[in-house]
Design a protein around this motif. Sequence first.
Motif, short mmCIF file in Angstrom:
data_model
loop_
_atom_site.label_atom_id
_atom_site.label_comp_id
_atom_site.label_asym_id
_atom_site.label_seq_id
_atom_site.Cartn_x
_atom_site.Cartn_y
_atom_site.Cartn_z
N ASP A 59 0.85 -1.10 0.02
CA ASP A 59 0.19 -0.11 -0.15
C ASP A 59 0.78 1.34 0.02
O ASP A 59 0.42 2.25 0.70
CB ASP A 59 -0.96 0.06 1.26
N TYR A 61 1.77 4.18 -1.19
CA TYR A 61 1.14 5.16 -1.97
C TYR A 61 1.98 6.14 -2.79
O TYR A 61 2.10 6.29 -4.01
CB TYR A 61 0.24 6.19 -1.05
N ASN A 62 3.10 6.44 -2.02
CA ASN A 62 4.08 7.31 -2.82
C ASN A 62 5.02 6.58 -3.77
O ASN A 62 5.38 7.33 -4.77
CB ASN A 62 5.14 8.05 -1.82
N TYR A 64 3.86 4.08 -5.84
CA TYR A 64 2.90 4.13 -6.85
C TYR A 64 2.95 5.42 -7.56
O TYR A 64 2.73 5.38 -8.76
CB TYR A 64 1.52 3.70 -6.51
N SER A 65 2.74 6.25 -6.70
CA SER A 65 2.88 7.87 -7.25
C SER A 65 3.97 8.06 -8.18
O SER A 65 3.81 8.65 -9.35
CB SER A 65 2.61 8.90 -6.57
N GLU A 96 -3.82 1.86 -8.29
CA GLU A 96 -3.53 1.49 -7.04
C GLU A 96 -3.35 2.96 -6.26
O GLU A 96 -3.44 2.64 -5.09
CB GLU A 96 -1.73 1.05 -7.05
N LEU A 97 -3.10 3.82 -6.68
CA LEU A 97 -3.28 5.03 -6.20
C LEU A 97 -4.82 5.34 -5.47
O LEU A 97 -4.88 5.62 -4.14
CB LEU A 97 -2.97 6.39 -6.69
N THR A 100 -5.52 2.53 -2.70
CA THR A 100 -4.79 2.70 -1.35
C THR A 100 -5.29 4.11 -0.63
O THR A 100 -5.23 4.34 0.44
CB THR A 100 -3.28 2.78 -1.64
N ARG A 101 -5.71 5.26 -1.46
CA ARG A 101 -6.22 6.22 -0.78
C ARG A 101 -7.59 6.66 -1.61
O ARG A 101 -7.78 7.92 -2.04
CB ARG A 101 -5.29 7.56 -1.01
N PRO A 107 -5.80 11.13 -6.25
CA PRO A 107 -5.65 10.04 -7.04
C PRO A 107 -6.74 9.80 -8.32
O PRO A 107 -6.24 9.50 -9.43
CB PRO A 107 -5.97 8.84 -6.35
#
Length: 256
Positions: A59, A61-62, A64-65, A96-97, A100-101, A107
Amino acid sequence: RNAYRSGNMDDALENAKKLVENYSDTYESYVWLGQVQSDRYELDDAIKTLKKSIELNPDSYNAYSLLMGHHIAAGTQVMLPEEKRDEELGTKYGDELIRTRGDHGLPYHLKANVYRQRGEFEKAKPLYEKSIQKRKGLSSEGTAYLVSGHNFMFGGDLITARERYAKAIKLTKTPNDWFNLNYYLLVSYMFDNDYIGAIEHIDKIEQALESKDFDEVSLLGRKATIHWQKMACYAHNQMEEDAYGALEQNLKFSKT
């Protein structure tokens, strides 16, 4: 991170590698190293590092970003060479972003940008709507309205685009933001070849300038800008005398 902030990327890389050595079991250390490697254009290394972060935390996030930004334009992030970009893979990272959020607006905004860049404006619309909903009351709400306005404008719905731009303008907090966002509203008229509508909008901006608390130098600069915009609109409408008059005003305020 002082080396990174000061632009000393050699020291930033060395420090990030030490962070990974000392905290090899934490996904955050790999995200930071991947960020530094990305900014140094060491993208193959960055991708491996960021994938390690995801191994440690699915998870992340950063991570994936950053991975998404290697493939799809996202602000000022460094991208892979064009021949190595994979839009489909970038879109998957965007999914995925959202996973996860999903309670955040950004996102949805980023994935909508993918569709907008492809010219798939209808697919982008519901994602921008989600972005707006998730950002209600936040400082980024105006940005959500702004980019949604872009999507409607390029999709041909100029009336809705102007409504979105107007909402973004209403949420601005500074004179500069107010002035800059009004430019997009102006462009929507020019995009529609409605130069009379554009001139009328410029007149409204000009009338409101004095009440926006610009300092003297900035105010003169804004006046010069709007008269240049007027000149362009008059010229497009073949209103030669008015165009010359606007140009004279532009020169007057530019020299003051």
